[in-house]
Design an enzyme around this catalytic site. Sequence first.
Site, PDB file in Angstrom:
ATOM      1  N   TRP A 105       0.746  -1.162   0.091  1.00 33.25           N
ATOM      2  CA  TRP A 105       0.010  -0.059   0.027  1.00 33.25           C
ATOM      3  C   TRP A 105       0.799   1.293  -0.107  1.00 33.25           C
ATOM      4  O   TRP A 105       0.325   2.305   0.001  1.00 33.25           O
ATOM      5  CB  TRP A 105      -0.823  -0.057   1.374  1.00 33.25           C
ATOM      6  CG  TRP A 105      -2.210  -0.877   1.006  1.00 33.25           C
ATOM      7  CD1 TRP A 105      -2.528  -1.541   0.138  1.00 33.25           C
ATOM      8  CD2 TRP A 105      -2.938  -1.246   2.004  1.00 33.25           C
ATOM      9  NE1 TRP A 105      -3.635  -2.463   0.307  1.00 33.25           N
ATOM     10  CE2 TRP A 105      -3.884  -2.039   1.512  1.00 33.25           C
ATOM     11  CE3 TRP A 105      -3.088  -0.791   3.425  1.00 33.25           C
ATOM     12  CZ2 TRP A 105      -5.075  -2.630   2.262  1.00 33.25           C
ATOM     13  CZ3 TRP A 105      -4.287  -1.208   4.075  1.00 33.25           C
ATOM     14  CH2 TRP A 105      -5.101  -2.039   3.773  1.00 33.25           C
ATOM     15  N   LYS A 106       1.918   1.288   0.368  1.00 32.03           N
ATOM     16  CA  LYS A 106       3.106   2.234   0.456  1.00 32.03           C
ATOM     17  C   LYS A 106       2.393   3.132   1.238  1.00 32.03           C
ATOM     18  O   LYS A 106       1.925   2.987   2.253  1.00 32.03           O
ATOM     19  CB  LYS A 106       3.185   2.887  -0.916  1.00 32.03           C
ATOM     20  CG  LYS A 106       3.706   1.815  -1.980  1.00 32.03           C
ATOM     21  CD  LYS A 106       4.300   2.359  -3.245  1.00 32.03           C
ATOM     22  CE  LYS A 106       4.708   1.199  -4.265  1.00 32.03           C
ATOM     23  NZ  LYS A 106       5.426   1.888  -5.498  1.00 32.03           N
ATOM     24  N   HIS A 126      13.159  -1.823  -0.500  1.00 34.46           N
ATOM     25  CA  HIS A 126      12.392  -1.171  -1.708  1.00 34.46           C
ATOM     26  C   HIS A 126      13.246  -0.163  -2.166  1.00 34.46           C
ATOM     27  O   HIS A 126      13.787   1.052  -1.543  1.00 34.46           O
ATOM     28  CB  HIS A 126      10.983  -0.706  -1.095  1.00 34.46           C
ATOM     29  CG  HIS A 126      10.052  -0.706  -2.415  1.00 34.46           C
ATOM     30  ND1 HIS A 126      10.016   0.457  -3.286  1.00 34.46           N
ATOM     31  CD2 HIS A 126       8.999  -1.340  -2.774  1.00 34.46           C
ATOM     32  CE1 HIS A 126       9.208   0.287  -4.214  1.00 34.46           C
ATOM     33  NE2 HIS A 126       8.519  -0.720  -4.000  1.00 34.46           N
ATOM     34  N   GLU A 186      12.210  -6.271  -8.590  1.00 34.76           N
ATOM     35  CA  GLU A 186      11.560  -5.144  -8.848  1.00 34.76           C
ATOM     36  C   GLU A 186      12.236  -4.174  -9.872  1.00 34.76           C
ATOM     37  O   GLU A 186      13.051  -2.959  -9.192  1.00 34.76           O
ATOM     38  CB  GLU A 186      10.994  -4.431  -7.711  1.00 34.76           C
ATOM     39  CG  GLU A 186      10.110  -5.216  -6.849  1.00 34.76           C
ATOM     40  CD  GLU A 186       8.951  -4.102  -6.246  1.00 34.76           C
ATOM     41  OE1 GLU A 186       7.632  -4.707  -6.369  1.00 34.76           O
ATOM     42  OE2 GLU A 186       9.191  -3.010  -5.677  1.00 34.76           O
ATOM     43  N   GLY A 228       5.294   1.535 -10.910  1.00 35.87           N
ATOM     44  CA  GLY A 228       4.347   2.482 -10.851  1.00 35.87           C
ATOM     45  C   GLY A 228       4.381   3.183 -12.340  1.00 35.87           C
ATOM     46  O   GLY A 228       3.679   4.356 -12.495  1.00 35.87           O
ATOM     47  N   SER A 234       4.261  -2.787 -12.025  1.00 35.49           N
ATOM     48  CA  SER A 234       2.865  -2.450 -12.677  1.00 35.49           C
ATOM     49  C   SER A 234       2.236  -3.742 -12.817  1.00 35.49           C
ATOM     50  O   SER A 234       1.740  -4.064 -14.128  1.00 35.49           O
ATOM     51  CB  SER A 234       3.482  -1.838 -14.135  1.00 35.49           C
ATOM     52  OG  SER A 234       3.992  -0.410 -13.724  1.00 35.49           O
ATOM     53  N   GLY A 238       0.287  -0.191  -6.961  1.00 33.10           N
ATOM     54  CA  GLY A 238      -1.088   0.479  -7.294  1.00 33.10           C
ATOM     55  C   GLY A 238      -2.327  -0.229  -7.495  1.00 33.10           C
ATOM     56  O   GLY A 238      -3.348   0.094  -6.991  1.00 33.10           O
TER      57      GLY A 238
END
Length: 223
Positions: free
Chosen positions: A9-10, A93, A150, A156, A187, A207
Amino acid sequence: MSKLIIANWKSQKTVKTATDWWKTFASELDSKMETKVAIAAPFTLLSTLQPVLQPSVALAAQDVSPYPMGSYTGAVNAEQLKDLSVRYVIVGHSERRRHFHETYEDVARKVTEALNAGLHPVLCLDKDYITEQAAALDPEQYGKLIIAYEPLAAIGSGQPEDVGTVQTVITEIKATFGEVPVLYGGSVDERNSNEYLLVSDGLLVGGASLKAETFLQIVSQKE
Ligand code: PGA
């Protein structure tokens, strides 16, 4: 091996929006599904989510202090996360490396703190980080890691890395760290998640995890 899908969820959501998300998600979730699901929530929401998550959904944190319990103002340590039944913790991250200037050594200390407390670190790596991050870690820790591949350009951006390249890099990660679970993140959405699940051990979803309905679609895909 069952897949692991983590919602990242950041720095998003409040008590109200997280609670609403959970109500929608839980009402449709198939509690017998094989896929393991976790929600990486901001620290402020961990104690809200802890009592409501079913046993089928685990709690994850997005970061952990590189230090133990003590005089480190503002830091949340691994023992405190464990105390809230957190199971997984994201470390390294790229947003933390970039905006908070985390080094390979900082990330290695976080891995050690997480493992000492019995948490499962989810170590995020772009291709360029693999060798240096591996060198900063104690090789005895490799087998206890979950890795999330990642690629920076995919995060994103709406432009996930192509599946073939993801497969190649995951093979490279396993050649370095051994037979550890490797997730893909960048993504991922409800339209492409199946393709990435075919070449990985799971997904880290940013997202597309913010809407309960979309994340439900992703975790409900058949293996
Ligand atoms: P994204 O983020 O799914 O929004 O690209 C993934 C991540 O940063 O973990």
